[in-house]
Design a protein around this motif. Structure first.
Motif, PDB file in Angstrom:
ATOM      1  N   ASN A  18      80.244  13.958 -39.672  1.00  0.00           N
ATOM      2  CA  ASN A  18      81.225  13.376 -40.341  1.00  0.00           C
ATOM      3  C   ASN A  18      81.327  12.009 -40.136  1.00  0.00           C
ATOM      4  O   ASN A  18      82.493  11.268 -39.825  1.00  0.00           O
ATOM      5  CB  ASN A  18      82.500  14.092 -39.586  1.00  0.00           C
ATOM      6  N   MET A  19      80.147  11.361 -40.555  1.00  0.00           N
ATOM      7  CA  MET A  19      80.294  10.012 -40.480  1.00  0.00           C
ATOM      8  C   MET A  19      80.956   9.229 -41.614  1.00  0.00           C
ATOM      9  O   MET A  19      81.263   9.865 -42.630  1.00  0.00           O
ATOM     10  CB  MET A  19      78.850   9.366 -40.916  1.00  0.00           C
ATOM     11  N   THR A  20      81.920   8.076 -41.595  1.00  0.00           N
ATOM     12  CA  THR A  20      82.545   7.376 -42.487  1.00  0.00           C
ATOM     13  C   THR A  20      81.603   6.851 -43.744  1.00  0.00           C
ATOM     14  O   THR A  20      80.362   7.031 -43.770  1.00  0.00           O
ATOM     15  CB  THR A  20      83.160   6.058 -41.880  1.00  0.00           C
ATOM     16  N   PRO A  21      82.249   6.720 -44.998  1.00  0.00           N
ATOM     17  CA  PRO A  21      81.343   6.548 -45.894  1.00  0.00           C
ATOM     18  C   PRO A  21      80.624   5.086 -45.614  1.00  0.00           C
ATOM     19  O   PRO A  21      79.493   5.043 -46.111  1.00  0.00           O
ATOM     20  CB  PRO A  21      82.206   5.893 -47.038  1.00  0.00           C
ATOM     21  N   GLN A  22      81.087   3.994 -44.965  1.00  0.00           N
ATOM     22  CA  GLN A  22      80.420   2.924 -44.612  1.00  0.00           C
ATOM     23  C   GLN A  22      79.248   3.287 -43.438  1.00  0.00           C
ATOM     24  O   GLN A  22      77.933   2.664 -43.638  1.00  0.00           O
ATOM     25  CB  GLN A  22      81.154   1.928 -43.866  1.00  0.00           C
ATOM     26  N   GLU A  23      79.458   4.144 -42.706  1.00  0.00           N
ATOM     27  CA  GLU A  23      78.205   4.527 -41.678  1.00  0.00           C
ATOM     28  C   GLU A  23      77.252   5.207 -42.535  1.00  0.00           C
ATOM     29  O   GLU A  23      75.988   4.967 -42.292  1.00  0.00           O
ATOM     30  CB  GLU A  23      78.831   5.443 -40.411  1.00  0.00           C
ATOM     31  N   ASN A  24      77.809   5.963 -43.454  1.00  0.00           N
ATOM     32  CA  ASN A  24      76.617   7.062 -44.308  1.00  0.00           C
ATOM     33  C   ASN A  24      75.685   5.995 -44.949  1.00  0.00           C
ATOM     34  O   ASN A  24      74.721   6.061 -44.998  1.00  0.00           O
ATOM     35  CB  ASN A  24      77.422   7.870 -45.251  1.00  0.00           C
ATOM     36  N   LYS A  25      76.396   5.062 -45.583  1.00  0.00           N
ATOM     37  CA  LYS A  25      75.795   3.927 -46.456  1.00  0.00           C
ATOM     38  C   LYS A  25      74.591   3.182 -45.680  1.00  0.00           C
ATOM     39  O   LYS A  25      73.652   3.101 -46.105  1.00  0.00           O
ATOM     40  CB  LYS A  25      76.829   3.025 -47.066  1.00  0.00           C
ATOM     41  N   LEU A  26      75.089   2.720 -44.465  1.00  0.00           N
ATOM     42  CA  LEU A  26      74.150   2.025 -43.597  1.00  0.00           C
ATOM     43  C   LEU A  26      73.022   2.854 -43.030  1.00  0.00           C
ATOM     44  O   LEU A  26      71.852   2.128 -43.025  1.00  0.00           O
ATOM     45  CB  LEU A  26      75.029   1.221 -42.479  1.00  0.00           C
ATOM     46  N   TRP A  27      73.532   3.781 -42.758  1.00  0.00           N
ATOM     47  CA  TRP A  27      72.343   4.850 -42.227  1.00  0.00           C
ATOM     48  C   TRP A  27      71.461   5.174 -43.307  1.00  0.00           C
ATOM     49  O   TRP A  27      70.016   4.859 -43.174  1.00  0.00           O
ATOM     50  CB  TRP A  27      72.946   6.253 -41.752  1.00  0.00           C
ATOM     51  N   TYR A  28      71.971   5.796 -44.454  1.00  0.00           N
ATOM     52  CA  TYR A  28      70.960   6.310 -45.544  1.00  0.00           C
ATOM     53  C   TYR A  28      70.323   5.164 -46.335  1.00  0.00           C
ATOM     54  O   TYR A  28      69.142   5.436 -46.910  1.00  0.00           O
ATOM     55  CB  TYR A  28      71.613   7.294 -46.383  1.00  0.00           C
ATOM     56  N   GLU A  29      71.101   4.042 -46.423  1.00  0.00           N
ATOM     57  CA  GLU A  29      70.411   2.992 -47.152  1.00  0.00           C
ATOM     58  C   GLU A  29      69.702   2.133 -46.604  1.00  0.00           C
ATOM     59  O   GLU A  29      69.226   1.064 -47.108  1.00  0.00           O
ATOM     60  CB  GLU A  29      71.454   2.502 -48.239  1.00  0.00           C
ATOM     61  N   PHE A  30      69.866   1.977 -45.189  1.00  0.00           N
ATOM     62  CA  PHE A  30      69.031   0.999 -44.418  1.00  0.00           C
ATOM     63  C   PHE A  30      68.332   1.505 -43.031  1.00  0.00           C
ATOM     64  O   PHE A  30      67.128   1.393 -42.901  1.00  0.00           O
ATOM     65  CB  PHE A  30      70.065  -0.047 -44.200  1.00  0.00           C
ATOM     66  N   LEU A  31      69.390   1.741 -42.107  1.00  0.00           N
ATOM     67  CA  LEU A  31      68.918   1.998 -40.784  1.00  0.00           C
ATOM     68  C   LEU A  31      67.801   3.281 -40.687  1.00  0.00           C
ATOM     69  O   LEU A  31      66.881   3.178 -39.849  1.00  0.00           O
ATOM     70  CB  LEU A  31      69.965   2.363 -39.978  1.00  0.00           C
ATOM     71  N   ARG A  32      68.234   4.439 -41.449  1.00  0.00           N
ATOM     72  CA  ARG A  32      67.253   5.507 -41.302  1.00  0.00           C
ATOM     73  C   ARG A  32      65.849   5.266 -41.618  1.00  0.00           C
ATOM     74  O   ARG A  32      64.959   5.781 -40.824  1.00  0.00           O
ATOM     75  CB  ARG A  32      67.657   6.594 -42.513  1.00  0.00           C
ATOM     76  N   LYS A  33      65.390   4.092 -42.573  1.00  0.00           N
ATOM     77  CA  LYS A  33      63.901   3.953 -42.714  1.00  0.00           C
ATOM     78  C   LYS A  33      63.635   2.557 -42.255  1.00  0.00           C
ATOM     79  O   LYS A  33      62.543   2.121 -42.516  1.00  0.00           O
ATOM     80  CB  LYS A  33      64.013   3.959 -44.323  1.00  0.00           C
ATOM     81  N   TYR A  34      64.408   2.040 -41.435  1.00  0.00           N
ATOM     82  CA  TYR A  34      64.203   0.945 -40.729  1.00  0.00           C
ATOM     83  C   TYR A  34      63.026   1.044 -39.770  1.00  0.00           C
ATOM     84  O   TYR A  34      62.962   1.977 -39.277  1.00  0.00           O
ATOM     85  CB  TYR A  34      65.316   0.325 -40.026  1.00  0.00           C
ATOM     86  N   PRO A  35      62.027  -0.021 -39.859  1.00  0.00           N
ATOM     87  CA  PRO A  35      60.660   0.230 -39.057  1.00  0.00           C
ATOM     88  C   PRO A  35      60.962   0.343 -37.519  1.00  0.00           C
ATOM     89  O   PRO A  35      60.043   0.648 -37.256  1.00  0.00           O
ATOM     90  CB  PRO A  35      60.059  -1.025 -39.615  1.00  0.00           C
TER      91      PRO A  35
END
Length: 123
Positions: A18-35
């Motif tokens: 149940n992540m917030t919209p901002q947490e979702n954005k940071l995770w799925y658009e940046f951190l998830r694929k961060y090296p």
């Protein structure tokens, strides 16, 4: 690092779902694929941080409505407890993720690289 509090495992799992919209954005658009690997809703001691990179010993907190208490005594204690493990905590306000996402990502990348260059990667 002290083994995490197992009583928080269920709560951390629910926060991941149940992540917030901002947490979702940071995770799925940046951190998830961060090296460098980041984890979501990581339990550290008796606390849960939004995102955590063990290699850089970096915790990221997304500060929204729930974190409006950040200047309180409880938040000061929480920060000191986490920092005793040589973990740096950075706070990013929701409105900055909404208004300047690229700047947020660049900031995180800069901090991770600084932490790795100064030898904070002892995990």
């Amino acid at each position: 690092m002290k083994k995490h509090n197992p009583e928080l495992t269920f709560y951390a799992r629910e926060l991941r779902k149940n992540m917030t919209p901002q947490e979702n954005k940071l995770w799925y658009e940046f951190l998830r694929k961060y090296p460098i690997n980041f984890l979501r809703q990581k339990i550290i001691d008796n606390y849960i941080v939004d995102f955590y990179c063990s290699k850089a010993k970096l915790a990221i907190e997304i500060d929204g409505e729930y974190h409006n208490y950040k200047c309180s005594i409880e938040e000061t204690i929480r920060t000191k407890q986490i920092e005793k493990y040589n973990i740096m905590i950075i706070r990013i306000p929701n409105n900055l993720i909404d208004s300047d996402f690229k700047e947020c990502c660049e900031y995180i990348d800069t901090i991770v690289n600084e932490r790795l260059q100064t030898g904070k990667d002892d995990n």
